[in-house]
Design an enzyme around this catalytic site. Structure first.
Site, PDB file in Angstrom:
ATOM      1  N   ASP A  38       0.819  -1.213   0.000  1.00  0.00           N
ATOM      2  CA  ASP A  38       0.000   0.000   0.000  1.00  0.00           C
ATOM      3  C   ASP A  38       0.856   1.267   0.000  1.00  0.00           C
ATOM      4  OD1 ASP A  38      -2.279  -1.466  -0.076  1.00  0.00           O
ATOM      5  OD2 ASP A  38      -2.987  -0.947   1.928  1.00  0.00           O
ATOM      6  N   GLY A  39       2.019   1.226   0.667  1.00  0.00           N
ATOM      7  CA  GLY A  39       2.894   2.395   0.689  1.00  0.00           C
ATOM      8  C   GLY A  39       3.357   2.781  -0.708  1.00  0.00           C
ATOM      9  N   ARG A  56       5.337  14.830  25.307  1.00  0.00           N
ATOM     10  CA  ARG A  56       4.302  14.329  26.209  1.00  0.00           C
ATOM     11  C   ARG A  56       2.945  14.324  25.508  1.00  0.00           C
ATOM     12  NH1 ARG A  56       5.130  17.542  31.733  1.00  0.00           N
ATOM     13  NH2 ARG A  56       3.451  16.143  32.386  1.00  0.00           N
ATOM     14  N   ASN A  62      -4.610   9.029   1.489  1.00  0.00           N
ATOM     15  CA  ASN A  62      -5.062   8.447   2.750  1.00  0.00           C
ATOM     16  C   ASN A  62      -5.326   9.485   3.834  1.00  0.00           C
ATOM     17  OD1 ASN A  62      -5.359   5.736   2.235  1.00  0.00           O
ATOM     18  ND2 ASN A  62      -3.782   5.070   3.660  1.00  0.00           N
ATOM     19  N   TYR A  82      -4.323   4.338   9.324  1.00  0.00           N
ATOM     20  CA  TYR A  82      -3.999   4.810  10.671  1.00  0.00           C
ATOM     21  C   TYR A  82      -5.272   5.178  11.432  1.00  0.00           C
ATOM     22  CZ  TYR A  82      -1.138   7.340  14.166  1.00  0.00           C
ATOM     23  OH  TYR A  82      -0.516   7.778  15.312  1.00  0.00           O
ATOM     24  N   ASP A 104      -2.068  12.551  21.631  1.00  0.00           N
ATOM     25  CA  ASP A 104      -0.921  12.188  20.791  1.00  0.00           C
ATOM     26  C   ASP A 104      -0.993  12.814  19.406  1.00  0.00           C
ATOM     27  OD1 ASP A 104       0.010  10.711  22.882  1.00  0.00           O
ATOM     28  OD2 ASP A 104      -0.171   8.757  21.912  1.00  0.00           O
ATOM     29  N   GLN A 124       4.237   8.911   5.155  1.00  0.00           N
ATOM     30  CA  GLN A 124       5.527   8.777   4.477  1.00  0.00           C
ATOM     31  C   GLN A 124       6.379  10.030   4.502  1.00  0.00           C
ATOM     32  OE1 GLN A 124       4.064   7.509   0.671  1.00  0.00           O
ATOM     33  NE2 GLN A 124       4.122   5.351   1.211  1.00  0.00           N
ATOM     34  N   SER A 147      -6.750   2.242  13.217  1.00  0.00           N
ATOM     35  CA  SER A 147      -5.967   1.874  14.396  1.00  0.00           C
ATOM     36  C   SER A 147      -6.237   2.820  15.557  1.00  0.00           C
ATOM     37  CB  SER A 147      -4.472   1.903  14.060  1.00  0.00           C
ATOM     38  OG  SER A 147      -4.156   0.993  13.032  1.00  0.00           O
TER      39      SER A 147
END
Length: 282
Positions: free
Chosen positions: A67-68, A152, A141, A184, A171, A241, A187
């Site tokens: 996929d990359g 942090r 994407n 992503y 994050d 990427q 996930s």
């Protein structure tokens, strides 16, 4: 048995990742295409592939890798509107849906009739620093702002048009297309979105406030992300990427790209077949 090629296909180029396995397979593909009098060239260098002369008259672009490899190719050739078929030599492969073992049979089926195309929305991300445009890119994407390894948390204020939504503490944040919803964003807890829809998907990454949930929005107005905390180390990443370090006060404006990626659909496999296969659904 020889197959009858549909007369549309005169020139089919191949982009391959740099591994020996991929390069060897690309040579087999080229020889197979040449045996049907289809002109074909192999490219390992995207800069060469992007030359106008190398893309002129190309009916189909085969991407050998994962996929990359397909994502970086899509970003570079989107403005040319060339259909792309991914052949998966990677691992999961949501976009490169054709496996190595079935590649020649699937190609024979695809090239015997007009192409069946899945048109995929893209994003255009613009990084603005001190009122100046620093970077602009089209992605298939996602656009991600996230913390560096030792940071942090990052604090990002998010706007739709000129309307403030909230400031996410955590994050980072993902702005995804429907195609990127299985990347992503999935996930990070985002939903799976049917890939031919046209929506923005906002997914916070490990938010400090548990009520910060994913949002799906229409693509009619830009989304602006602003880095609002000083002394926080954050990065902008495009399709997982290309990375750029961000500074306090930077703004990332995300709009719908004027370009689309055109992915070739395999004749005997629909999107839900792919989900069942890749996610091990029963």
């Amino acid at each position: 048995m020889r197959i009858k090629m549909y007369p549309l296909f005169k020139r089919i180029h191949i982009f391959t990742k740099a591994s020996e396995e991929a390069k060897n397979f690309a040579v087999r593909l080229k020889n197979w295409l040449n045996s049907y009098a289809i002109e074909s060239e192999i490219f390992e260098n995207l800069a060469e592939l992007e030359h106008e002369e190398n893309l002129k008259g190309v009916d189909l672009l085969l991407v050998v890798g994962g996929d990359g490899s397909l994502l970086i190719t899509a970003r570079r050739v989107a403005k040319h509107g060339i259909p792309i078929l991914g052949i998966n030599l990677g691992r999961l492969g949501f976009l490169t849906e054709v496996n190595e073992e079935e590649a020649f049979d699937v190609l024979a089926e695809i090239l015997s009739k007009p192409l069946c195309i899945s048109r995929r929305m893209m994003l255009r991300a613009t990084l603005i620093r001190d009122g100046k445009e620093i970077l602009k890119a089209d992605v298939l994407n996602d656009v991600v702002v996230n913390k560096a390894i030792l940071a942090r948390i990052v604090d990002v204020a998010v706007y739709v048009g000129d309307r403030y939504i909230t400031t996410y503490n955590g994050d980072g944040i993902i702005i995804s297309t429907p195609t990127g919803s299985t990347g992503y964003a999935l996930s990070a807890g985002g939903p799976i979105v049917y890939p031919m829809m046209e929506n923005f998907l906002i997914v916070p990454i490990c938010p400090h406030t548990l009520t910060d949930r994913p949002l799906m929005l229409p693509p009619y107005e830009p989304i602006t992300i602003e880095l609002v905390a000083e002394e926080k180390d954050a990065w902008l990443t495009l399709d997982g990427q290309e990375g750029t370090q961000l500074q306090y006060g930077d703004k990332i404006v995300v709009k719908q790209s004027p370009y689309y990626t055109y992915l070739v659909r395999t004749p005997d496999k629909n999107y839900f077949d792919i989900l069942r296969e890749k996610l091990d659904w029963k």
